[in-house]
Design an enzyme around this catalytic site. Sequence first.
Site, PDB file in Angstrom:
ATOM      1  N   ASN A  14      11.991  11.347 -12.188  1.00  0.00           N
ATOM      2  CA  ASN A  14      12.278  10.960 -10.791  1.00  0.00           C
ATOM      3  C   ASN A  14      13.741  11.202 -10.453  1.00  0.00           C
ATOM      4  O   ASN A  14      14.061  11.651  -9.357  1.00  0.00           O
ATOM      5  CB  ASN A  14      11.903   9.498 -10.569  1.00  0.00           C
ATOM      6  CG  ASN A  14      10.409   9.320 -10.330  1.00  0.00           C
ATOM      7  OD1 ASN A  14       9.904   9.635  -9.268  1.00  0.00           O
ATOM      8  ND2 ASN A  14       9.701   8.856 -11.335  1.00  0.00           N
ATOM      9  N   ARG A  66      20.941 -13.001 -21.897  1.00  0.00           N
ATOM     10  CA  ARG A  66      20.439 -12.245 -20.753  1.00  0.00           C
ATOM     11  C   ARG A  66      21.379 -12.409 -19.559  1.00  0.00           C
ATOM     12  O   ARG A  66      21.615 -11.448 -18.819  1.00  0.00           O
ATOM     13  CB  ARG A  66      19.039 -12.730 -20.360  1.00  0.00           C
ATOM     14  CG  ARG A  66      18.306 -11.798 -19.404  1.00  0.00           C
ATOM     15  CD  ARG A  66      17.929 -10.525 -20.089  1.00  0.00           C
ATOM     16  NE  ARG A  66      17.351  -9.522 -19.213  1.00  0.00           N
ATOM     17  CZ  ARG A  66      16.745  -8.438 -19.702  1.00  0.00           C
ATOM     18  NH1 ARG A  66      16.656  -8.276 -21.011  1.00  0.00           N
ATOM     19  NH2 ARG A  66      16.251  -7.522 -18.891  1.00  0.00           N
ATOM     20  N   MET A  91      12.982   0.069 -16.305  1.00  0.00           N
ATOM     21  CA  MET A  91      12.028  -0.874 -16.894  1.00  0.00           C
ATOM     22  C   MET A  91      12.620  -2.263 -17.118  1.00  0.00           C
ATOM     23  O   MET A  91      12.154  -3.022 -17.954  1.00  0.00           O
ATOM     24  CB  MET A  91      11.519  -0.315 -18.226  1.00  0.00           C
ATOM     25  CG  MET A  91      10.714   0.945 -18.080  1.00  0.00           C
ATOM     26  SD  MET A  91       9.236   0.638 -17.064  1.00  0.00           S
ATOM     27  CE  MET A  91       8.699   2.323 -16.808  1.00  0.00           C
ATOM     28  N   ASN A 108      12.562   1.027  -5.069  1.00  0.00           N
ATOM     29  CA  ASN A 108      11.877   1.287  -6.342  1.00  0.00           C
ATOM     30  C   ASN A 108      10.693   2.215  -6.092  1.00  0.00           C
ATOM     31  O   ASN A 108      10.076   2.181  -5.017  1.00  0.00           O
ATOM     32  CB  ASN A 108      11.375  -0.040  -6.943  1.00  0.00           C
ATOM     33  CG  ASN A 108      10.630   0.155  -8.252  1.00  0.00           C
ATOM     34  OD1 ASN A 108      11.128   0.809  -9.154  1.00  0.00           O
ATOM     35  ND2 ASN A 108       9.416  -0.387  -8.329  1.00  0.00           N
ATOM     36  N   HIS A 110       6.965   2.897  -7.353  1.00  0.00           N
ATOM     37  CA  HIS A 110       5.897   2.307  -8.173  1.00  0.00           C
ATOM     38  C   HIS A 110       4.737   3.305  -8.199  1.00  0.00           C
ATOM     39  O   HIS A 110       4.324   3.802  -7.138  1.00  0.00           O
ATOM     40  CB  HIS A 110       5.451   0.962  -7.602  1.00  0.00           C
ATOM     41  CG  HIS A 110       4.381   0.317  -8.429  1.00  0.00           C
ATOM     42  ND1 HIS A 110       4.634  -0.253  -9.661  1.00  0.00           N
ATOM     43  CD2 HIS A 110       3.042   0.200  -8.220  1.00  0.00           C
ATOM     44  CE1 HIS A 110       3.489  -0.697 -10.167  1.00  0.00           C
ATOM     45  NE2 HIS A 110       2.517  -0.442  -9.316  1.00  0.00           N
ATOM     46  N   ASP A 151       7.464  -5.928  -7.416  1.00  0.00           N
ATOM     47  CA  ASP A 151       6.667  -4.971  -6.614  1.00  0.00           C
ATOM     48  C   ASP A 151       6.241  -5.580  -5.281  1.00  0.00           C
ATOM     49  O   ASP A 151       5.127  -5.330  -4.787  1.00  0.00           O
ATOM     50  CB  ASP A 151       5.410  -4.539  -7.405  1.00  0.00           C
ATOM     51  CG  ASP A 151       5.771  -3.822  -8.685  1.00  0.00           C
ATOM     52  OD1 ASP A 151       4.977  -3.915  -9.643  1.00  0.00           O
ATOM     53  OD2 ASP A 151       6.852  -3.213  -8.747  1.00  0.00           O
ATOM     54  N   ALA A 180       3.159  12.816  -5.786  1.00  0.00           N
ATOM     55  CA  ALA A 180       3.596  11.658  -4.978  1.00  0.00           C
ATOM     56  C   ALA A 180       5.023  11.220  -5.304  1.00  0.00           C
ATOM     57  O   ALA A 180       5.930  11.320  -4.470  1.00  0.00           O
ATOM     58  CB  ALA A 180       2.625  10.499  -5.167  1.00  0.00           C
TER      59      ALA A 180
HETATM   60  C1  GRF Z   1       7.000   6.830 -14.033  1.00  0.00           C
HETATM   61  O1  GRF Z   1       5.647   6.550 -14.328  1.00  0.00           O
HETATM   62  C2  GRF Z   1       7.405   6.131 -12.778  1.00  0.00           C
HETATM   63  O2  GRF Z   1       6.321   5.981 -11.894  1.00  0.00           O
HETATM   64  C3  GRF Z   1       7.797   4.799 -13.232  1.00  0.00           C
HETATM   65  O3  GRF Z   1       8.524   5.069 -14.445  1.00  0.00           O
HETATM   66  C4  GRF Z   1       7.874   6.172 -15.105  1.00  0.00           C
HETATM   67  C5  GRF Z   1       8.869   7.120 -15.722  1.00  0.00           C
HETATM   68  O4  GRF Z   1       9.602   7.752 -14.722  1.00  0.00           O
HETATM   69  N1  GRF Z   1       8.561   4.102 -12.234  1.00  0.00           N
HETATM   70  P1  GRF Z   1      10.802   8.814 -15.058  1.00  0.00           P
HETATM   71  O5  GRF Z   1      10.163  10.074 -15.614  1.00  0.00           O
HETATM   72  O6  GRF Z   1      11.711   8.160 -16.081  1.00  0.00           O
HETATM   73  O7  GRF Z   1      11.442   9.043 -13.733  1.00  0.00           O
END
Ligand code: GRF
Length: 210
Positions: A14, A66, A91, A108, A110, A151, A180
């Site tokens: 992305n 944290r 993540m 974000n 999703h 989300d 997408a």
């Molecule tokens: C993808 O599945 C995206 O939808 C989710 O994180 C995963 C990895 O994305 N948000 P990327 O290749 O690190 O951008």
Amino acid sequence: MLRVAVCVSGGGTNLQAIIDALRSGTIENAQIVRVISNNKNAYALERAKAAGIEGVCVSPKEYATRALFNEALLACLKEAAPDLIVLAGFMVAVPSCVIEAFRDKIINIHPALIPSFCGKGYYGLHVHEKVLQRGAKVTGATVHFVDEDLDHGPILLQKAVEVREGDTPEVLQRRVMEEAEWILLPRAISLIAQDRVTIDDNRITHIKES
Ligand code: GRF
């Protein structure tokens, strides 16, 4: 010029879509000022380096608590002084201190059509596994603003993707990315860079005509 900070954790496809869109002019009036990863081994950091963009790792493993990690992440973001923060395969649960400091300035991507297949446990490949288990015939991706609930923030863009007979989670994930995610995220940044996005009192987004 919209200053964009991109938060990543993994492969960075992305992020690459955003970099490519900036290069091609699909996104105008924006620049990526920093890429931040919680994972020092994220290939996304290699992608940033290849594009001449500063990459920084802020890993929870480096902090005793944290809370200390959350403070370090906030400080790293503030130092970049972004107008927009993009979570691109990030993540990590975004700490409330970051959400408060950048209210309605965090988006974000999703990999499903929110409010379907989202929330706790719905990330990465798990999303597509659940879509296939449920027998859904259409899935897709969503770009949404980030608030304190997972989300849950205002939806900005969505795009549907067909689920096909015999799809595996991996095949479906790739189609959702190609058809997408990699289209929606650059488009969302472009709209925000053109100042065409508003959020009304009912937390519904509106896109002004160009
Ligand atoms: C993808 O599945 C995206 O939808 C989710 O994180 C995963 C990895 O994305 N948000 P990327 O290749 O690190 O951008």
